[in-house]
Enzyme design. Structure first.
Site: not given
Ligand code: 2RA
Length: 353
Positions: A12, A129, A159, A259
């Site tokens: 993945g 994340c 992502s 992020h």
């Molecule tokens: C997202 N935090 O960004 C989630 C991924 N686990 O979609």
């Protein structure tokens, strides 16, 4: 002895980054096994300079495995993490399934490494994340100033929704490219995407190219998105502050990976920008990029593919002397996922030395 490592979900989006991270960090493992669903079994993938055949996820695959890192959907973890633990492996799980189980530590090595040793079920969880994007920085500030409240807005990369999320943004951008009239009338982006991409499924509930989508995850009580609830619960557990006040709005933005979070963090006592800079500069794995007069602040485009948590735009809130406003960026596939799991695995591997 060197522990045997299994990577479950090796094919993945995170699995791919995981293989790269395992191949480039200090090598502390003996044998490595790559494991995936029957669909991907038999593929040949490279890790640590070796070509390995991906093995199918079966109970027997865990025989002889000391550490098993899982990056698979929640429902797959729910079934297979206990199987790995029963067969003697320490399971490090990236899914949401066990994170809030009181018998499962939720570990960020910069913040609560000692928690990794207390694992009665043989399972250690690694956070979502979005939470991870700010934990190294907030943990360092909390240690000295006692965090009381967090108000967060996220700017989450596609992502985070896996390979399908990145593919969708690339497809949308391609479909919209070159048309300088689009994006000026309500609904025109949707129309062009409908014409060019038809019924192709998107992991997002609205166009993500030329747009922002105030939604990430699944619907929870009170209109909250699951990502917002995770950020609250996980921050409390990792930082060990049961009554931490947290409120979040999670937003998907047209960024492939990394992020970002706008964080409004309130502490028990007054904190200045100079205090925050001093603490953050000394924090391992945090990089301060904070010189707005010279255009210096973190952006996903400048930090993607790297390991640290980047902090910029640090301001003492004008009307709240105990509060800092700051902007944080972190690669959601590296520190946000694979790297944190690899760092936990290294903590466990050190027990074998
Ligand atoms: C997202 N935090 O960004 C989630 C991924 N686990 O979609």
């Amino acid at each position: 002895r060197r522990p045997t490592l299994a990577l479950i979900g090796a094919t993945g989006a995170v699995g791919t980054v995981m293989r790269d991270i395992i191949s480039t960090r200090e090598d502390v493992y003996g044998e490595i096994k790559l494991v995936a669903s029957a669909r991907s079994a038999g593929k040949i993938l490279r890790v640590r300079g070796e070509d390995l055949v991906v093995q199918e996820l079966t109970p027997e695959v865990f025989d002889g495995v000391d550490i098993a890192i899982f990056d698979v959907p929640d429902e797959v973890s729910a079934v297979w993490v206990p199987v790995a633990a029963e067969r003697g492996a320490v399971a490090i799980d990236k899914s949401g399934t066990f994170r809030m189980n009181p018998e499962v530590p939720l570990v960020v090595p910069e913040v609560n490494p000692e928690a990794a040793r207390n694992r009665p079920l043989g399972v250690i969880s690694t956070p979502n994340c979005t939470t991870l994007s700010m934990m190294a920085a907030m943990g360092a500030l909390h240690e000295q100033y006692n965090l009381r409240e967090l108000v967060v807005a996220s700017y989450q990369a596609v992502s985070g929704a896996g390979v399908a999320g990145s593919a969708r943004l690339y497809d949308e951008v391609e479909a919209l490219a070159g048309d300088r009239t689009v994006g000026q009338t309500a609904g025109d982006v949707r129309k062009v995407l409908q014409n060019k991409l038809g019924e192709a499924e998107s992991p997002f509930p609205a166009p993500v190219a030329f747009n922002v989508v105030p939604w990430a995850g699944s619907l929870k009580d009170g209109g909250w998105a699951s990502e917002e609830i995770k950020l609250r619960n996980e921050s409390r557990k990792i930082l060990g502050i049961d009554d931490l006040k947290v409120s979040a709005t999670c937003v998907r933005v047209p960024v492939i990976t990394t992020h970002s979070l706008a964080v409004h963090a309130t502490f028990e006592r007054e904190i200045t920008v100079a205090d925050a800079h001093r603490i953050l500069e000394a924090a391992p794995s945090v990089v301060v990029m904070d010189d707005p007069a010279n255009g210096v602040f973190p952006t996903p485009a400048d930090v993607v593919g790297t390991d640290p948590t980047y902090v910029g735009r640090v301001r003492q809130a004008l009307d709240f002397p105990n509060t800092l406003d700051l902007f944080v960026c972190g690669d959601n596939l590296r520190k946000g996922a694979a790297l944190n799991a690899a760092e936990i695995a290294e903590l466990v591997a050190a027990e074998f030395a």
